[in-house]
Design a protein around this motif. Structure first.
Motif: not given
Ligand SMILES: Cc1cc2nc3c(=O)[nH]c(=O)nc-3n(C[C@H](O)[C@H](O)[C@H](O)COP(=O)(O)O)c2cc1C
Length: 326
Positions: A132-159
């Motif tokens: 179960n991946v909770l994904y946190r992008e260091i340089s967070c953008t909408v695009e990176t969050c969407v990509r992580a979600a589409q790849a299967g992350a279970k939740a997105i950590i927005v920093t």
């Protein structure tokens, strides 16, 4: 408390203790788990100097996972600092840790990285392997969050830029980036991170659509955190305006203005490359946090530090933040 994050994590509260190298070992993580949040074991848990052997790095993580399981029967996470590509020299360590967390069936993996094709495939591979991946992008953008979600992350950590440790290359605070993400990603739990230290700040994150918080700095001042007493005292004496931001090897770093901070900041301002700045701070976090060398060690914290004025049990911190989501 019942929301998208507590449902996903199986916790009482939507509060996650962020991974912080050296100081987020089993003792702190278990205290957070037992208080109803999600404790996360960070890199270099329970060691005083970084391990240079990849196999031993993985086994240190295994030892810490076992220790945590003796202290709690609640769900927990571990930090997976993902290599940036196939040839990243840190890959041997990351792979050793990955082997261990998959073998140990760790409930949640907090994957921290900078999105690219390799990272997207890594999220897919881990998800396929049952993690179960909770994904946190260091340089967070909408695009990176969407990509992580589409790849299967279970939740997105927005920093947002308010956080401690490595912070975004972009000048986007949580107020800037979080509502943009929650507007677009409506069917996956969004967890806010950066500057969340109490009920008030958690409430702000909740108002922007987050269903949980991922918090580091406030847990440095937990009774159960193994940070050196002088480091804790320095944090208590620090104010937000003490923080400076400079380019690090990845994204940027927020630190105080001690010897290490001043040198890195001056190098950055003088136009030094990331590679030139790196040796002046890399490997120096434990020196400050564990050994209490407050000048030659690298001291990082959120500028929200000015509002933290006491050391308290992890349980109190968890409950304080949880109130913001009630
Ligand atoms: C002292 C310190 C050490 C950190 N070490 C790590 C780390 O090893 N890995 C990581 O992914 N993030 C690390 N971070 C970032 C945190 O996981 C988290 O993103 C950040 O603390 C959130 O912001 P906050 O400090 O305002 O709560 C660190 C942060 C701090 C303050």
């Amino acid at each position: 408390m019942d929301n998208a994050v507590t449902k996903l994590l199986g916790t009482q509260y939507p509060v996650i203790q962020a991974a912080m190298s050296y100081v987020t070992e089993a003792q702190l993580a278990a205290a957070v788990c037992n208080a109803g949040g999600l404790g996360v074991i960070g890199t270099n848990p329970g060691v005083r100097i970084p391990e240079r052997d990849a196999y031993k790095t993985g086994e240190i993580m295994r030892r810490e996972i076992h220790k945590l399981r003796e202290l709690t029967d609640k769900p927990f996470g571990i930090n997976y600092v993902t290599p940036v590509n196939e040839s990243d020299p840190s890959r041997i360590y990351a792979d050793a840790v990955k082997k261990v967390f998959l073998e140990e069936k760790v409930p949640f993996i907090v994957m921290v990285s900078t999105m690219n094709d390799f990272i997207e495939n890594e999220i897919k591979a881990l998800t396929a392997a049952g993690a179960n991946v909770l994904y946190r992008e260091i340089s967070c953008t909408v695009e990176t969050c969407v990509r992580a979600a589409q790849a299967g992350a279970k939740a997105i950590i927005v920093t947002g830029l308010e956080g401690g440790g490595h912070v975004s290359d972009y000048n986007m605070t949580l107020l800037n980036i979080l509502p943009q993400v929650t507007d677009v990603l409506t069917d996956i739990p969004i967890i806010a991170s950066g500057g969340i230290i109490n009920t008030k700040t958690a409430r702000a994150a909740a108002a922007m659509g987050a269903a949980g918080a991922y918090c580091g700095t406030c847990f440095l001042l937990a009774d159960e955190c193994c940070a050196h007493p002088d480091f804790k005292q320095l944090l208590l004496d620090s104010r937000g305006e003490d923080a400076i931001i400079w380019r690090a090897s990845t994204a940027r770093m927020v630190t105080n203005q001690n010897y290490v901070g001043r040198i890195c900041n001056a190098l950055d301002r003088g136009g030094a490359t990331r590679k030139e700045i790196r040796p002046h701070y890399a490997g120096k976090f434990g020196k400050a946090m564990l050994l209490g060398d407050l000048e030659q060690g690298c001291v990082t914290f959120s500028p929200s530090i000015g509002a933290i004025n006491k050391i308290r049990p992890a349980k109190e911190i968890v409950e304080d933040i949880a109130h913001g989501f009630a």
